[in-house]
Design a protein around this motif. Structure first.
Motif, short mmCIF file in Angstrom:
data_model
loop_
_atom_site.label_atom_id
_atom_site.label_comp_id
_atom_site.label_asym_id
_atom_site.label_seq_id
_atom_site.Cartn_x
_atom_site.Cartn_y
_atom_site.Cartn_z
N LEU A 1 4.22 9.87 -5.38
CA LEU A 1 4.43 8.89 -5.86
C LEU A 1 4.29 8.54 -6.93
O LEU A 1 3.17 9.04 -7.40
N GLU A 2 5.02 7.75 -7.52
CA GLU A 2 4.98 7.49 -9.14
C GLU A 2 5.57 6.08 -10.10
O GLU A 2 6.00 5.76 -9.30
N HIS A 3 4.00 6.21 -10.99
CA HIS A 3 3.98 4.20 -11.00
C HIS A 3 5.47 4.65 -12.22
O HIS A 3 5.15 5.25 -13.22
N VAL B 1 1.01 -1.02 0.15
CA VAL B 1 -0.39 -0.13 -0.32
C VAL B 1 0.95 1.15 0.36
O VAL B 1 1.91 0.57 0.36
N ALA B 2 0.16 2.20 -0.42
CA ALA B 2 0.78 3.48 0.03
C ALA B 2 1.11 4.33 1.08
O ALA B 2 2.38 4.81 0.61
N GLN C 1 -7.04 9.11 -4.48
CA GLN C 1 -6.24 9.72 -4.06
C GLN C 1 -4.67 9.28 -5.17
O GLN C 1 -4.52 7.98 -5.21
N ALA C 2 -4.17 10.25 -5.44
CA ALA C 2 -3.29 9.62 -6.65
C ALA C 2 -1.83 8.83 -6.33
O ALA C 2 -1.76 8.13 -6.88
N ALA D 1 -1.01 5.25 -7.44
CA ALA D 1 -0.18 4.68 -9.07
C ALA D 1 0.43 3.45 -7.90
O ALA D 1 1.34 2.57 -8.43
N ALA D 2 -0.35 3.56 -6.72
CA ALA D 2 0.44 2.20 -6.02
C ALA D 2 0.19 0.92 -5.76
O ALA D 2 0.56 -0.50 -6.12
N GLY D 3 -1.42 1.06 -6.15
CA GLY D 3 -1.98 -0.35 -6.77
C GLY D 3 -1.21 -0.89 -8.11
O GLY D 3 -1.44 -2.18 -8.79
#
Length: 248
Positions: A101-103, A28-29, A138-139, A143-145
């Motif tokens: 957080l960036e994917h 998770v984030a 939320q951003a 990205a986390a998923g």
């Protein structure tokens, strides 16, 4: 990736297949992201002898009014306490920036490395749809998923991030399945007991400073049991965590 068919509303959700699962990785984030109901499943797993690892991609340092230098360590302490309540002994917190957080490849590589080290049979992540939790997600959650899915699959490919094996000795590892907690179209349920519900409530209460910071946040004991009771109604049990499962 193919999801199993969503169960019709009139059909009882089947229990999550758990044969052979003795290691679970939750990705998770932020600190507290596992504590909105999913930690009841974690309490059930750890109570049954399953080893559960939490991988937090950020330290949640941008989530409160105080300076990140103060908030990051505070939230880490609260997360460690939440982990203790549900029996998680292995907590990994990365240094990716909260709120930004960036994917991308660096995040995927970090997730692949942890996946290869932990060698989970099941991975858990949280809902990363654009619309979720009553509004726009939320951003960092989004990205986390995506990164969780990609990083876990990267971990199974020996030709992706080859340095993980060549320099760190982390051989490729194939996870059996991934589940998404909080998904609006669950396919399975993890039944939990009243004791696990109480642990889930207490795990969110452990984020005391964060909950005080969030204006109008409902008390955990006022909504976590209802979320899990709704899962129970869908599963034909008293309480359950609803999940959408994908085979990998």
């Amino acid at each position: 990736m193919t999801a199993e068919e969503t169960q019709p509303a009139s059909t009882v959700l089947p229990p999550l297949p758990e044969e052979g699962i003795d290691q679970v990785l939750c990705i998770v984030a932020h600190p507290d992201d596992m504590e909105y109901g999913a930690s009841a499943a974690v309490a059930a797993w750890s109570g049954a002898g399953v080893e559960v690892t939490y991988l937090l991609l950020t330290r949640g340092e941008a989530g409160m009014a105080d300076a990140p230098e103060t908030v990051g360590p505070l939230r880490a302490r609260e997360q460690r306490r939440a982990c203790e309540i549900v029996g998680v002994r292995d907590l990994i917190m990365l240094e990716h920036p909260d709120g930004m957080l960036e994917h991308g490849l660096p995040l995927r590589r970090d997730i692949a490395a942890v996946t290869r080290r932990v060698r989970p049979h099941l991975v858990v992540t949280a809902n990363f749809d654009l619309e979720a939790y009553g509004g726009l997600n939320q951003a960092d959650h989004r990205a986390a998923g995506l990164a969780a899915i990609d990083g876990v699959r990267d971990a199974s490919n020996p030709w992706v991030f080859r340095d993980l094996h060549e320099e760190q000795g982390l051989a490729a590892w194939k996870t059996d399945a991934l589940v998404i907690a909080g998904h609006p179209e669950p396919t399975h349920a993890k039944p939990v007991t009243a004791e696990h519900v109480a642990a889930a409530v207490a795990s969110l209460q452990a984020h005391e400073a964060y909950l005080e910071h969030v204006a109008d946040h409902p008390a955990p004991q006022d909504f976590i049991p209802e979320i899990l009771a709704a899962g129970g109604r869908a599963a034909g049990t008293e309480h359950a965590v609803m999940l959408r499962r994908f085979e990998l």
